[in-house]
Design an enzyme around this catalytic site. Structure first.
Site, PDB file in Angstrom:
ATOM      1  N   HIS A 103       5.148  -0.011   4.618  1.00 57.94           N
ATOM      2  CA  HIS A 103       4.636   1.284   5.072  1.00 57.94           C
ATOM      3  C   HIS A 103       5.476   2.428   4.488  1.00 57.94           C
ATOM      4  CE1 HIS A 103       2.849   4.026   8.205  1.00 57.94           C
ATOM      5  NE2 HIS A 103       3.968   4.687   7.932  1.00 57.94           N
ATOM      6  N   GLU A 104       6.766   2.349   4.690  1.00 56.12           N
ATOM      7  CA  GLU A 104       7.640   3.426   4.203  1.00 56.12           C
ATOM      8  C   GLU A 104       7.626   3.485   2.682  1.00 56.12           C
ATOM      9  OE1 GLU A 104       8.497   5.608   6.222  1.00 56.12           O
ATOM     10  OE2 GLU A 104       8.101   4.457   8.043  1.00 56.12           O
ATOM     11  N   HIS A 132       4.883   5.734   1.570  1.00 52.00           N
ATOM     12  CA  HIS A 132       5.276   7.150   1.597  1.00 52.00           C
ATOM     13  C   HIS A 132       6.143   7.464   0.371  1.00 52.00           C
ATOM     14  CE1 HIS A 132       3.659   8.239   5.472  1.00 52.00           C
ATOM     15  NE2 HIS A 132       4.410   7.399   6.151  1.00 52.00           N
ATOM     16  N   HIS A 153       4.171   8.065  -2.682  1.00 52.48           N
ATOM     17  CA  HIS A 153       3.559   9.399  -2.620  1.00 52.48           C
ATOM     18  C   HIS A 153       4.545  10.450  -3.137  1.00 52.48           C
ATOM     19  CE1 HIS A 153       0.597  11.855   0.156  1.00 52.48           C
ATOM     20  NE2 HIS A 153       0.362  12.045  -1.120  1.00 52.48           N
TER      21      HIS A 153
HETATM   22 ZN   LIG Z   1       4.207   6.762   8.193  1.00 52.08          ZN
END
Ligand SMILES: [Zn+2]
Length: 698
Positions: free
Chosen positions: A477-478, A481, A484
């Site tokens: 998940h991280e 990010h 991104h």
């Molecule tokens: Zn998040």
């Protein structure tokens, strides 16, 4: 070097105030000491103010370049220092740093008010904005102009003087009310304990949980065991305690917090907050507070949020009713299940259906293996390569710093990985950046410095760090990010990387979690750390099925909160009915278990009354629907498909906030997102409902 006003004799050189001659101009952590921050901030804030003043008082007519772009670039030194300071404050906060924060945070608040209340500056911005349709701005410039204008407008810059005063008063009143609300929740949470003195009342509760409760009692100078309303203690008791009447007592205590209690009552505060929020929204020209909030979100309008919530509710409710039937049968009771029975029986049913112990799974998720697996995933998808660079300074010995290279061997980002728990780090897991990607005045690409901060157990001399399945998903998940941030290719810093609306920002992160359910991905790295055997297929099946356990019931709860949030923020006239009446009307369709007299959620719903989630709670579900829909394209074309990945990178990951989220999404996906993939993933697709394929935002 700039002049510094430091009295301490030993500090004559301030590494924060000079150019950084480090690889990629990364912060020279080894030289930076807490004492350097305050003087550096003081100087940089002055400098930033001068830069802002220069823009506001420029003799030339306002243009995009001399005002909007200039504002984006103003305060570069301040940004550079803030990037270091505020990240260290979360990840490695020494006492000295926390002390410094007490002086620095008020300085920063004053500075940001200085900018947002600058009338001359706003006159220039508005002038450009009003003529935006005659200008020939690029799409990105147009978005930056709109964002800058809205930031000012939404903070009252356009109001007449007397209305400005009203706005100021309302925001101050609201922040005071939010604070009191939060204090009341805390007070109510702390004012109750369940003191157990008979060992027989602990039946069902695991020994570790009993030990924690005994320790709590001891700390209060009591014998026996104490359970309270803090989340771990409350949920352990509700899940495990065989004593049903004590579960009922604890449930009622938890779910009536700050509701007509003597010294911590939020029932009037809720009404007060929603009425004042409505007043604020109307003052700024919006029909409701939800309209005000959603203007800058991907969903854009409250109708699209309401439609979204209603459509999902109709399907989810059927699944939730099935979950309830299943659990009632399992519980073998003649009376209807009550709210205080749910987690108790659900825990036992889950164990019976999926007998998967964390200890069985963890040896297959050794941290170094997981890291290599994720690196390999993003090499296959985006052609990224990671090389550890010992010359990049780090802020703690456990941090690893990587150069991130693209397919042309060009370094496009620096990635710091900070894995382990320590006293100076706050809880949780997060991605952040020390610097965001942008193009500078000379047209050079400034690469981003991205950091992932996690809280895994450090290795011991006899065992490396082993992750649970959920901890492995958190890493994915991280990392999403981080992609991104790392793959950002925009011009302006304010639009870089994760600077996107809140209901869009979780798409890049949550989509990564989908790979955790793919055998093809797991087989890249999920090997037993001792014998090297692959994780058995049966385990993978169980992990995936366990993800779906009670998806209906859990989903309906989330929707219930989303609907309650939207109800409070969709009011068009002030309300004066009691809080419990409004809440029960709003949630009657999404409540399955019998309602309990005196229990309420609104008086302790801190997310929306004392956090930043007002008219935004729907975002959790929205992001799930979005990531499932996006991943469906990978499923269709292959989970390592380079073309799909290239398109995701081009249209989503590299674009930051430089275009409207829905437009970006449609360009990637070829259509608006629908909820079909989400329902399929949650095991809810086969339920009858004709509206299930309607696209979002319609
Ligand atoms: Zn998040």
């Amino acid at each position: 070097m700039i002049p510094l006003s430091i009295s301490a004799q030993d500090v004559y050189y301030n590494p924060l105030s000079v150019n950084w001659n480090t690889p990629f101009q990364t912060p020279p952590f080894q030289d930076i000491k807490p004492v350097h921050f305050l003087p550096a901030f003081t100087f940089a804030i002055d400098e930033a103010k001068q830069e802002v003043d220069a823009i506001a008082h420029l003799a030339l007519p306002p243009t995009f370049e001399n005002t909007i772009a200039a504002l984006d670039k103003a305060g570069a030194n301040l940004n550079r220092i803030s990037g270091v300071f505020f990240n260290l404050l979360e990840a490695d906060a020494s006492k000295e740093l926390q002390e410094a924060a007490k002086e620095i945070i008020p300085l920063m608040t004053t500075y940001s008010n200085y900018v947002s209340l600058n009338e001359n500056l706003f006159i220039r911005i508005k002038e450009i904005y009003d003529h935006r349709l005659q200008s020939n701005l690029t799409k990105e410039q147009f978005i930056l102009l709109e964002k800058t204008y809205l930031n000012f407008k939404r903070s009252g810059a356009e109001l007449k003087d007397e209305d400005k005063n009203k706005y100021e008063n309302l925001t101050q009143e609201l922040s005071a009310l939010g604070l009191t609300y939060k204090e009341n929740v805390l007070k109510a949470t702390n004012s109750y304990i369940l003191h157990i003195t008979k060992k027989s009342d602990l039946k069902g509760i695991p020994v570790q949980e009993q030990a924690i409760a005994a320790e709590k009692a001891k700390n209060k100078g009591e014998t026996g065991w104490i359970f309270d309303l803090s989340a771990p203690s409350y949920s352990a008791f509700m899940k495990y305690a065989d004593n049903r009447s004590l579960r009922e007592e604890l449930y009622k205590a938890y779910n009536s917090r700050a509701f007509h209690s003597d010294n911590a009552d939020n029932s009037n505060i809720v009404i007060n907050i929603v009425n004042k929020r409505l007043e604020l929204a109307k003052l700024l020209g919006y029909q409701t507070y939800a309209d005000y909030v959603l203007e800058t979100r991907m969903a854009e309008h409250k109708d699209s949020v309401w439609n979204f919530l209603h459509r999902l509710t109709s399907i989810t409710k059927i699944a939730a009713e099935n979950d309830l039937k299943e659990l009632t049968t399992f519980a073998k009771t003649n009376r209807p299940l009550q709210a205080w029975d749910w987690s108790y029986y659900a825990d036992k049913l889950k164990k019976q259906k999926f007998n998967l112990d964390d200890q069985l799974i963890k040896p297959y998720f050794e941290l170094e293996n997981v890291k290599k697996g994720i690196f390999e995933l993003v090499r296959r998808l985006y052609g990224l390569q990671f090389s550890l660079d010992p010359n990049i300074p780090i802020y703690h010995k456990d941090v690893q710093a990587y150069q991130v290279k693209d397919e042309n061997n060009q370094c496009i980002a620096v990635l710091y990985l900070d894995f382990y728990t320590r006293d100076t780090k706050r809880n949780g897991a997060w991605m952040t950046s020390f610097r965001e990607q942008y193009i500078n005045e000379k047209g050079e690409n400034i690469i981003p410095l991205v950091s992932l901060v996690l809280n895994y157990n450090p290795p011991t001399p006899s065992q490396p760090t082993l992750l649970t399945y959920d901890e492995m998903k958190t890493f994915l998940h991280e990392f999403g990010h981080a992609l991104h941030g790392m793959l950002s290719q925009v011009h302006y810093q304010s639009l870089s990387g994760t600077s996107v609306p809140r209901d869009f920002v979780e798409l890049p992160s949550q989509i990564m979690e989908n790979w955790a359910s793919e055998k093809e991905f797991l087989s890249l790295f999920a090997k037993h750390y001792q014998n090297g055997n692959m994780i058995p297929d049966a385990y993978i099946e169980q992990l995936i099925n366990a993800n779906r356990f009670h998806a209906g019931y859990a989903g309906l709860r989330q929707l219930n909160y989303g609907i309650l949030d939207m109800t409070w923020h969709s009011i068009t006239t002030t309300v004066d009915e009691p809080v419990e009446v409004i809440e029960s009307n709003a949630t009657s369709n999404t409540t399955l278990l019998p309602t309990v007299e005196g229990c309420i959620f609104s008086t302790s719903f801190s997310h929306i009354f004392a956090g930043g989630y007002a008219a935004g709670y729907y975002g959790y579900k929205w992001a799930e629907v979005l990531d499932a829909d996006a991943f469906a394209l990978f499923k269709q074309n292959g989970i390592f498909d380079k073309k799909t990945a290239a398109s995701f990178k081009e249209h989503i990951l590299s674009k930051g906030g430089s275009d409207k989220p829905m437009d970006l999404y449609i360009t990637f996906r070829g259509q608006r997102p629908t909820q079909e993939a989400f329902l399929k993933r949650s095991g809810l697709l086969d339920l009858p409902d004709s509206s299930k394929n309607k696209p979002l935002n319609k």
